[in-house]
Design a protein around this motif. Structure first.
Motif, PDB file in Angstrom:
ATOM      1  N   GLU A 505      28.017  42.400  35.234  1.00 28.27           N
ATOM      2  CA  GLU A 505      28.205  41.911  36.592  1.00 28.27           C
ATOM      3  C   GLU A 505      27.000  41.128  37.108  1.00 28.27           C
ATOM      4  OE1 GLU A 505      29.433  44.959  39.214  1.00 28.27           O
ATOM      5  OE2 GLU A 505      31.017  45.727  37.897  1.00 28.27           O
ATOM      6  N   THR A 512      28.774  37.396  29.398  1.00 27.64           N
ATOM      7  CA  THR A 512      29.967  37.718  30.191  1.00 27.64           C
ATOM      8  C   THR A 512      30.905  36.521  30.267  1.00 27.64           C
ATOM      9  OG1 THR A 512      28.664  39.298  31.470  1.00 27.64           O
ATOM     10  CG2 THR A 512      30.764  38.578  32.400  1.00 27.64           C
ATOM     11  N   GLU A 513      30.339  35.335  30.461  1.00 32.41           N
ATOM     12  CA  GLU A 513      31.162  34.129  30.511  1.00 32.41           C
ATOM     13  C   GLU A 513      31.918  33.941  29.198  1.00 32.41           C
ATOM     14  OE1 GLU A 513      31.790  32.263  33.017  1.00 32.41           O
ATOM     15  OE2 GLU A 513      30.425  33.251  34.418  1.00 32.41           O
ATOM     16  N   TRP A 549      36.508  43.715  39.648  1.00 32.99           N
ATOM     17  CA  TRP A 549      35.575  42.620  39.355  1.00 32.99           C
ATOM     18  C   TRP A 549      36.047  41.807  38.156  1.00 32.99           C
ATOM     19  CZ3 TRP A 549      32.855  42.005  34.831  1.00 32.99           C
ATOM     20  CH2 TRP A 549      31.922  40.965  34.816  1.00 32.99           C
ATOM     21  N   ARG A 552      39.040  39.651  39.132  1.00 34.57           N
ATOM     22  CA  ARG A 552      38.650  38.477  39.899  1.00 34.57           C
ATOM     23  C   ARG A 552      38.044  37.411  38.999  1.00 34.57           C
ATOM     24  NH1 ARG A 552      35.649  41.812  44.776  1.00 34.57           N
ATOM     25  NH2 ARG A 552      37.530  42.872  45.566  1.00 34.57           N
ATOM     26  N   ARG A 553      37.166  37.818  38.096  1.00 37.27           N
ATOM     27  CA  ARG A 553      36.534  36.847  37.204  1.00 37.27           C
ATOM     28  C   ARG A 553      37.561  36.204  36.275  1.00 37.27           C
ATOM     29  NH1 ARG A 553      31.021  36.988  36.524  1.00 37.27           N
ATOM     30  NH2 ARG A 553      31.492  35.103  35.321  1.00 37.27           N
ATOM     31  N   GLU A 556      39.513  33.715  38.389  1.00 34.30           N
ATOM     32  CA  GLU A 556      38.696  32.525  38.599  1.00 34.30           C
ATOM     33  C   GLU A 556      38.636  31.673  37.330  1.00 34.30           C
ATOM     34  OE1 GLU A 556      34.951  33.912  39.881  1.00 34.30           O
ATOM     35  OE2 GLU A 556      35.631  34.528  41.883  1.00 34.30           O
ATOM     36  N   GLU A 557      38.605  32.324  36.162  1.00 38.48           N
ATOM     37  CA  GLU A 557      38.591  31.581  34.897  1.00 38.48           C
ATOM     38  C   GLU A 557      39.877  30.776  34.744  1.00 38.48           C
ATOM     39  OE1 GLU A 557      37.336  30.203  31.141  1.00 38.48           O
ATOM     40  OE2 GLU A 557      36.203  31.250  32.719  1.00 38.48           O
TER      41      GLU A 557
END
Length: 706
Positions: A505, A512-513, A549, A552-553, A556-557
């Motif tokens: 996070e 993480t990406e 979390w 959401r990520r 967004e991706e």
């Protein structure tokens, strides 16, 4: 089908590897479990190691003095009775038994007690700190018995393999005392075995041998006297010969009697026939003109038959018929000339019965006279043979008694003589020191030093490793949470779609990406009935912040990087996603509103969303979900069982696929299994799971090598 891919330290993303089965328990898993439970493992390993160190510190150096004794196994020095028996000198099994018996004598209590008394119990086993207290409750005999018991425990007597050599050793912390005790033990053993094998019985046995010899001489004299009186050379042969002689004479008498009766009958019949014959008989004569060898008539008959046959087959006047005619004429001329010559033969024969019978009568009378004389001679021979047989019968009983007595005396004489010789040999052997045992090696020549410090340390270390491994295995078995993605794969039977570290996070995390990007790519590439994946459901058995979390990520991706119209439905977070200030609208039964991220919408008001109503029929819910799929390219729903259990079960059926979220060190195995079974029972499709909050317990260099 999605398959797991193990995460590497320093890279939290996992690229799914299709077509491979979940890996089994590997060395890396063992090391990770060990480092995870390092405190328990160290505590369990240190306890036996500390015990081993303490034992190594308190252990003393011991000296072992060894003597070698060779047991000579031969008939001359054997310890068994009847050493002069016939047969092989010593059997192998007897030799082994003798060597083992020597070992038992060495380890006996009498030899040990004599050695302890000779060397001294206080020297062998010095009193300890508490000896004065223990002696208050025991007598001197008890102290000596305990010393003998401890001495026997320190003595080792063993037979070297495939030999008759005995190794006798004694162990003591004092080198000189060990040598002295070992030598004293050997000396006391030799003295004890000399006393043990004493056998003063040769004199008694020699007296018995003399008595048996005298009795044998008396019996032999009586047997010879009886044989001379009865004229016996060999009783069995003489008895058979006499019986055969009587039987032969009896058979001959019967034959003579039968022949005498036959001769008398023949003589009577011959005299009767002779009296019936006349004194004279007539002569007769015979006359004939036949010549011996005359075949003319037969030849003529054959020629006539042959002429008839030829005449039927050939024409008259043929050459063959003319030849036959000439032969027939010749034969007839001969027959005619012979009939003109007259001749005769006369033969007279006289009857011979009178002379034959007279000769037979003469021979029968001569034979009758000889048979009468032979009969008288046979009677005399039978009388003599019966007298001889009677004499043998009279001598049989006393001779049998004398022979039986002689056999008994002879057997006893041989036995006592053999035992007397053996006893003499044994007495001579017992008088010689170390008669059948030779000291090959003195105790002072072979003293070995032994310290148990290093073995005890090694044993403590080995026991520590075993106890540590056992403690780690037990704690790993009792642990109900997941610390590695491979554990979740084995327990749940599903692949790991993505693995994120505990620091995922943090902003601007490249790992993480990569992990979220790989997960998004894999989901977009997934096809269900040749249709792309549109609606996905992320669900967790526990209430945590990591799942919202990640949802959401991931949304967004899809919206930012893939330019997909994306809807995020967060049912497990109390703080909604940042929304625009503008009002929302209802699409597909969900009250949605825009977000600062382009192409990303989020559920804003749960109360205004008919799709989230638990009373909504499933048919209408499917229609609403179809409307949502037309309005958005990707729909990401995240929920957990504690917050929205019924809605979670509905979304398991409505979405295209479900993905479980497993929190490292927090999600319990029974809860994860229950959630998996609930999704399957509700008819949902499970793709796999995401592993959140993973920690790395091994150093980087160990990850690269394990």
């Amino acid at each position: 089908m999605l398959m797991p891919h193990a995460a590497q330290p320093g890279a939290t993303d996992t690229a799914p590897d299709t077509g491979t089965a979940p890996l089994g328990f590997t060395l890396r898993d063992l090391l990770i479990a060990t480092f995870y439970h390092i405190r328990v493992v160290l505590l369990a390993a240190l306890l036996p190691f500390a015990v081993g160190v303490g034992a190594a510190v308190t252990s003393r150096t011991e000296y072992t003095a060894s003597s070698l004794l060779m047991v000579i196994v031969s008939r001359e020095v054997s310890n068994s009775q009847n050493v002069t028996d016939t047969g092989p000198s010593v059997l192998s099994i007897e030799g082994l038994k003798q060597v083992e018996s020597e070992v038992q004598i060495i380890e006996s209590a009498d030899v040990a007690r004599a050695t302890v008394e000779q060397v001294g119990a206080d020297r062998l086993f010095p009193p300890g700190r508490f000896s004065a207290i223990t002696r208050l409750f025991s007598s001197d005999k008890d102290v000596l018995d305990k010393a003998v018991e401890r001495f026997q425990a320190s003595v080792r007597a063993s037979v070297l393999s495939d030999s008759n050599v005995i190794r006798v050793s004694f162990t003591n912390p004092d080198r000189d005392l060990a040598v002295e005790a070992a030598d004293a033990l050997v000396k006391n053993y030799l003295a004890a075995r000399r006393r043990l094998f004493e056998n003063p019985t040769a004199k008694i046995l020699n007296l018995e041998v003399t008595r048996f010899s005298r009795d044998l001489s008396t019996v032999d004299a009586e047997i010879e006297k009886l044989k001379a009186k009865a004229g016996i050379i060999e009783f069995s042969q003489d008895a058979i010969l006499a019986a055969n002689q009587v039987d032969g004479i009896l058979q001959r008498r019967r034959q003579v009697a039968e022949r005498e009766v036959a001769v008398t009958a023949q003589l009577t019949e011959a005299e009767k026939q002779l009296a019936a014959l006349p004194d004279s008989v007539f002569d007769f004569s015979e006359k004939t003109d036949a010549l011996p060898g005359d075949e003319d008539n037969n030849t003529l008959s054959k020629l006539l038959l042959e002429r008839d046959r030829i005449a039927s087959q050939y024409a008259p006047g043929s050459q063959l018929l003319r030849d036959l005619e000439r032969q027939i004429v010749t034969i007839r001329a001969r027959i005619k000339s012979r009939s003109e010559r007259r001749y005769s033969t006369d033969r007279a024969v006289r009857n011979p019965q009178v002379n034959y019978i007279q000769n037979m009568i003469l021979s029968l009378r001569v034979e009758q006279d000889s048979l009468s004389r032979q009969k008288g001679e046979l009677v005399q021979q039978q009388r003599v043979a019966e007298e001889r047989l009677s004499a043998l019968r009279a001598a049989e009983t006393p001779l049998i008694e004398l022979n039986r007595k002689r056999d008994s005396l002879s057997e006893g004489f041989r036995e006592y003589q053999r035992r007397a010789v053996a006893a003499s040999i044994e007495e001579a052997a017992a008088q010689s020191r170390q008669s059948s045992v030779r000291v090959v090696q003195e105790a002072g020549s072979a003293v070995t030093k032994r310290s148990l410090a290093l073995p005890l340390l090694a044993a403590g270390l080995f026991a520590g490793l075993l106890f540590g491994a056992a403690a780690g295995a037990i704690t790993s078995t009792l642990r109900t949470s997941f610390i590695m993605p491979s554990e979740a794969e084995r327990v749940l039977g599903m692949p790991a779609i993505a693995v994120l570290d505990e620091d995922a996070e943090q902003p601007e995390s490249l790992a993480t990406e990569r992990a979220i990007g790989s997960c998004a790519t894999m989901l977009l590439d997934t096809r269900i009935d040749d249709e792309p994946l549109r609606a996905m459901h992320l669900l967790s058995p526990d209430a945590d912040d990591a799942l919202p979390w990640f949802a959401r990520r991931l949304a967004e991706e899809f919206a930012r990087q893939r330019q997909k119209r994306t809807l995020l439905v967060d049912l497990c977070s109390t703080t909604p996603y940042p929304l625009d200030a503008g009002g929302g609208e209802v699409r597909g039964g969900i009250a949605v509103t825009g977000t600062p991220v382009p192409l990303l919408w989020a559920a804003a008001d749960v109360e205004r969303s008919p799709l989230l109503d638990i009373r909504l029929p499933i048919a209408e819910a499917e229609l609403m979900m179809a409307e949502l799929k037309q309005a958005f390219d990707c729909i990401v729903v995240c929920s957990n069982l504690p917050r929205a259990s019924l809605v979670t079960q509905r979304f398991c059926q409505l979405v295209d696929g479900n993905i479980m979220a497993v929190q490292a060190e927090r999600t319990r195995k029974p809860a994860a299994i229950h959630l998996r079974d609930s999704v399957v029972e509700s008819g949902g499709l499970l793709f796999g799971f995401i592993f959140l909050g993973r920690r790395y317990y091994l150093p980087q260099w160990l990850y690269r090598r394990a």
